[in-house]
Motif scaffolding. Sequence first.
Motif, PDB file in Angstrom:
ATOM      1  N   GLY A 173       0.806  -1.215   0.000  1.00 58.68           N
ATOM      2  CA  GLY A 173       0.000   0.000   0.000  1.00 58.68           C
ATOM      3  C   GLY A 173       0.840   1.267   0.000  1.00 58.68           C
ATOM      4  O   GLY A 173       0.556   2.229  -0.721  1.00 58.68           O
ATOM      5  N   GLY A 174       1.901   1.260   0.799  1.00 58.08           N
ATOM      6  CA  GLY A 174       2.773   2.432   0.854  1.00 58.08           C
ATOM      7  C   GLY A 174       3.504   2.674  -0.457  1.00 58.08           C
ATOM      8  O   GLY A 174       3.693   3.819  -0.880  1.00 58.08           O
ATOM      9  N   GLN A 175       3.905   1.586  -1.102  1.00 58.60           N
ATOM     10  CA  GLN A 175       4.587   1.719  -2.396  1.00 58.60           C
ATOM     11  C   GLN A 175       3.632   2.248  -3.457  1.00 58.60           C
ATOM     12  O   GLN A 175       3.993   3.091  -4.283  1.00 58.60           O
ATOM     13  N   ARG A 176       2.399   1.791  -3.444  1.00 56.69           N
ATOM     14  CA  ARG A 176       1.409   2.289  -4.408  1.00 56.69           C
ATOM     15  C   ARG A 176       1.141   3.777  -4.197  1.00 56.69           C
ATOM     16  O   ARG A 176       0.955   4.529  -5.164  1.00 56.69           O
ATOM     17  N   GLN A 177       1.131   4.176  -2.942  1.00 49.30           N
ATOM     18  CA  GLN A 177       0.917   5.597  -2.657  1.00 49.30           C
ATOM     19  C   GLN A 177       2.025   6.438  -3.263  1.00 49.30           C
ATOM     20  O   GLN A 177       1.773   7.508  -3.843  1.00 49.30           O
ATOM     21  N   ARG A 178       3.256   5.959  -3.183  1.00 50.78           N
ATOM     22  CA  ARG A 178       4.387   6.676  -3.765  1.00 50.78           C
ATOM     23  C   ARG A 178       4.285   6.757  -5.293  1.00 50.78           C
ATOM     24  O   ARG A 178       4.589   7.783  -5.897  1.00 50.78           O
TER      25      ARG A 178
ATOM     26  N   LEU B 167      -4.928  16.304  -3.458  1.00 49.97           N
ATOM     27  CA  LEU B 167      -4.792  15.025  -2.763  1.00 49.97           C
ATOM     28  C   LEU B 167      -6.046  14.782  -1.930  1.00 49.97           C
ATOM     29  O   LEU B 167      -6.348  15.555  -1.012  1.00 49.97           O
ATOM     30  N   ASP B 168      -6.768  13.709  -2.236  1.00 52.54           N
ATOM     31  CA  ASP B 168      -8.016  13.408  -1.531  1.00 52.54           C
ATOM     32  C   ASP B 168      -7.837  12.171  -0.659  1.00 52.54           C
ATOM     33  O   ASP B 168      -7.938  11.043  -1.121  1.00 52.54           O
ATOM     34  N   GLU B 169      -7.522  12.397   0.612  1.00 53.45           N
ATOM     35  CA  GLU B 169      -7.326  11.345   1.609  1.00 53.45           C
ATOM     36  C   GLU B 169      -6.450  10.205   1.089  1.00 53.45           C
ATOM     37  O   GLU B 169      -6.832   9.025   1.147  1.00 53.45           O
ATOM     38  N   PRO B 170      -5.235  10.502   0.609  1.00 54.50           N
ATOM     39  CA  PRO B 170      -4.405   9.472  -0.017  1.00 54.50           C
ATOM     40  C   PRO B 170      -3.805   8.468   0.962  1.00 54.50           C
ATOM     41  O   PRO B 170      -3.296   7.431   0.527  1.00 54.50           O
ATOM     42  N   LEU B 171      -3.853   8.741   2.261  1.00 55.04           N
ATOM     43  CA  LEU B 171      -3.230   7.827   3.227  1.00 55.04           C
ATOM     44  C   LEU B 171      -4.245   7.012   4.011  1.00 55.04           C
ATOM     45  O   LEU B 171      -3.871   6.159   4.814  1.00 55.04           O
ATOM     46  N   THR B 172      -5.533   7.242   3.775  1.00 52.45           N
ATOM     47  CA  THR B 172      -6.577   6.637   4.605  1.00 52.45           C
ATOM     48  C   THR B 172      -6.544   5.115   4.587  1.00 52.45           C
ATOM     49  O   THR B 172      -6.802   4.465   5.601  1.00 52.45           O
ATOM     50  N   ALA B 173      -6.226   4.519   3.451  1.00 48.67           N
ATOM     51  CA  ALA B 173      -6.290   3.060   3.324  1.00 48.67           C
ATOM     52  C   ALA B 173      -5.104   2.346   3.972  1.00 48.67           C
ATOM     53  O   ALA B 173      -5.078   1.116   4.030  1.00 48.67           O
ATOM     54  N   LEU B 174      -4.127   3.096   4.461  1.00 53.20           N
ATOM     55  CA  LEU B 174      -2.912   2.487   5.008  1.00 53.20           C
ATOM     56  C   LEU B 174      -3.054   2.244   6.504  1.00 53.20           C
ATOM     57  O   LEU B 174      -3.845   2.896   7.187  1.00 53.20           O
ATOM     58  N   ASP B 175      -2.240   1.326   7.039  1.00 58.46           N
ATOM     59  CA  ASP B 175      -2.294   1.079   8.475  1.00 58.46           C
ATOM     60  C   ASP B 175      -1.687   2.262   9.219  1.00 58.46           C
ATOM     61  O   ASP B 175      -0.963   3.088   8.656  1.00 58.46           O
ATOM     62  N   ALA B 176      -1.977   2.350  10.520  1.00 52.68           N
ATOM     63  CA  ALA B 176      -1.658   3.540  11.305  1.00 52.68           C
ATOM     64  C   ALA B 176      -0.162   3.860  11.318  1.00 52.68           C
ATOM     65  O   ALA B 176       0.230   5.024  11.154  1.00 52.68           O
ATOM     66  N   ALA B 177       0.685   2.847  11.505  1.00 51.44           N
ATOM     67  CA  ALA B 177       2.129   3.097  11.592  1.00 51.44           C
ATOM     68  C   ALA B 177       2.674   3.605  10.264  1.00 51.44           C
ATOM     69  O   ALA B 177       3.473   4.553  10.227  1.00 51.44           O
ATOM     70  N   LEU B 178       2.248   2.989   9.161  1.00 47.85           N
ATOM     71  CA  LEU B 178       2.714   3.422   7.849  1.00 47.85           C
ATOM     72  C   LEU B 178       2.179   4.810   7.520  1.00 47.85           C
ATOM     73  O   LEU B 178       2.888   5.648   6.957  1.00 47.85           O
ATOM     74  N   ARG B 179       0.933   5.065   7.888  1.00 51.86           N
ATOM     75  CA  ARG B 179       0.334   6.375   7.629  1.00 51.86           C
ATOM     76  C   ARG B 179       1.116   7.480   8.334  1.00 51.86           C
ATOM     77  O   ARG B 179       1.378   8.533   7.762  1.00 51.86           O
ATOM     78  N   GLU B 180       1.515   7.222   9.575  1.00 51.24           N
ATOM     79  CA  GLU B 180       2.262   8.236  10.327  1.00 51.24           C
ATOM     80  C   GLU B 180       3.623   8.502   9.689  1.00 51.24           C
ATOM     81  O   GLU B 180       4.066   9.648   9.582  1.00 51.24           O
ATOM     82  N   ARG B 181       4.294   7.459   9.226  1.00 46.99           N
ATOM     83  CA  ARG B 181       5.607   7.642   8.603  1.00 46.99           C
ATOM     84  C   ARG B 181       5.484   8.377   7.269  1.00 46.99           C
ATOM     85  O   ARG B 181       6.252   9.297   6.972  1.00 46.99           O
ATOM     86  N   LEU B 182       4.498   7.991   6.483  1.00 46.14           N
ATOM     87  CA  LEU B 182       4.355   8.584   5.156  1.00 46.14           C
ATOM     88  C   LEU B 182       3.907  10.036   5.212  1.00 46.14           C
ATOM     89  O   LEU B 182       4.266  10.825   4.340  1.00 46.14           O
TER      90      LEU B 182
ATOM     91  N   THR C 160       4.900  12.245   7.283  1.00 42.98           N
ATOM     92  CA  THR C 160       6.110  13.037   7.484  1.00 42.98           C
ATOM     93  C   THR C 160       6.914  13.131   6.197  1.00 42.98           C
ATOM     94  O   THR C 160       7.396  14.202   5.814  1.00 42.98           O
ATOM     95  N   GLU C 161       7.044  12.000   5.495  1.00 44.22           N
ATOM     96  CA  GLU C 161       7.767  12.000   4.230  1.00 44.22           C
ATOM     97  C   GLU C 161       7.052  12.848   3.178  1.00 44.22           C
ATOM     98  O   GLU C 161       7.684  13.559   2.394  1.00 44.22           O
ATOM     99  N   LEU C 162       5.727  12.781   3.173  1.00 44.76           N
ATOM    100  CA  LEU C 162       4.944  13.566   2.219  1.00 44.76           C
ATOM    101  C   LEU C 162       5.121  15.055   2.481  1.00 44.76           C
ATOM    102  O   LEU C 162       5.247  15.856   1.543  1.00 44.76           O
ATOM    103  N   ASP C 163       5.163  15.440   3.742  1.00 43.08           N
ATOM    104  CA  ASP C 163       5.393  16.849   4.085  1.00 43.08           C
ATOM    105  C   ASP C 163       6.734  17.327   3.540  1.00 43.08           C
ATOM    106  O   ASP C 163       6.839  18.409   2.951  1.00 43.08           O
ATOM    107  N   GLN C 164       7.777  16.512   3.707  1.00 48.56           N
ATOM    108  CA  GLN C 164       9.100  16.884   3.204  1.00 48.56           C
ATOM    109  C   GLN C 164       9.096  17.000   1.682  1.00 48.56           C
ATOM    110  O   GLN C 164       9.687  17.918   1.109  1.00 48.56           O
ATOM    111  N   LEU C 165       8.393  16.078   1.022  1.00 46.97           N
ATOM    112  CA  LEU C 165       8.345  16.102  -0.435  1.00 46.97           C
ATOM    113  C   LEU C 165       7.612  17.341  -0.942  1.00 46.97           C
ATOM    114  O   LEU C 165       8.074  18.023  -1.860  1.00 46.97           O
ATOM    115  N   LEU C 166       6.472  17.646  -0.352  1.00 48.86           N
ATOM    116  CA  LEU C 166       5.711  18.814  -0.787  1.00 48.86           C
ATOM    117  C   LEU C 166       6.513  20.098  -0.602  1.00 48.86           C
ATOM    118  O   LEU C 166       6.455  21.019  -1.428  1.00 48.86           O
ATOM    119  N   ARG C 167       7.274  20.156   0.468  1.00 46.21           N
ATOM    120  CA  ARG C 167       8.077  21.350   0.712  1.00 46.21           C
ATOM    121  C   ARG C 167       9.218  21.473  -0.296  1.00 46.21           C
ATOM    122  O   ARG C 167       9.606  22.578  -0.681  1.00 46.21           O
TER     123      ARG C 167
END
Length: 353
Positions: free
Chosen positions: A149-154, A170-185, A187-194
């Motif tokens: 799921g995380g790889q597909r999101q990327r 972006l329309d709730e792109p992390l909702t389908a992921l489990d909680a731990a992966l969602r939290e990590r992604l 943070t990574e998504l924030d860095q990428l957008l910046r």
Amino acid sequence: MTSSSTSRPSVGVQLETKDIARTFADGTRALKPTSLSIPRGQTVVLLGPSGCGKTTFLRIIAGLEKPDPGGRVLFDNDDVTTTEIEHRNIGMVFQSYALFPNMTVSENIGYGLRLRKVADADKAKRVKEMLALTGIESLAERRIDQLSGGQRQRVALARAVAIRPRILLLDEPLTALDAALRERLRTELDQLLRSLGITTIYVTHDQAEAMVLGDRIVVMRQGEIVQSGSPRDIYFEPANRFVAEFIGAANVLAGPVTDGKIRLKGGTIPLATTQPNATIMLRPEAIRIDEPERCSWRGIVASVAFLGDRQRLTIAEASEQPIHVEASNSVSIKAGDQVGLAVEGRTIRVLSE
């Protein structure tokens, strides 16, 4: 996902909506007339419960739905209200990702470039850049059904960014992921957008995502915007009770005000207001446990939850309903203890309904 920069360059477009609304054929109004201005390069999070109109707002900006007559959508002062989606140059990522299972990762990323008839050499270069940017170079030739799921999101994000869109939606792109992966992604998504600096609108009902990702948070309820501001403003200065209770944990207390104090079941708290009755918000971390005799407001500890770095206390008899307090993990306290509750005036927010 990787980023070499924590500052955001001024790219993307300035987005402005003017009185956009959406009424369906059965008369249901999903979105009331809404005006919003988003500076170029800013990430704005639309936050609210299901059915509040945030996805409808996003779909109108994308061109997937038309606003009611009179509403307008402008990109850098260019009116695109009637422009079809394929001519708006928008990157989109949905909860389902909508990837093509019969294509490899590289082919998915390059799909939008192929539609735009980008030269093969340029397309290959752009795809390679996107694979590196999102940290999935090793997945280039895999098929979508071989990905997590995380790889597909990327992959979905890389495909959306590859076309160098004017706006990223972006329309709730992390909702389908489990909680731990969602939290990590997130943070990574924030860095990428910046690092990209694309004007971005992110839809979510998750307040933690909103706080991490948003330069500005737009809180929506029942088809309209109820507050817009920085994450700090939304958290510490909620416009009303709905925002206070929707964003983070909040103790919302009501009582009569006399002699500059609000009177609660467990005592009084100094309050600078001329209202005869007031509703106030206190965040759990704004209340400090102290000796009962040193405080004008008291309660009884009903329960203690030790969370490692802190303790979450539930306090009874302080108000008509239990209140919650975040206390240091070094405080020795147990259920049944009487405690004093100390509050600094600057942490109290008087709410409107």
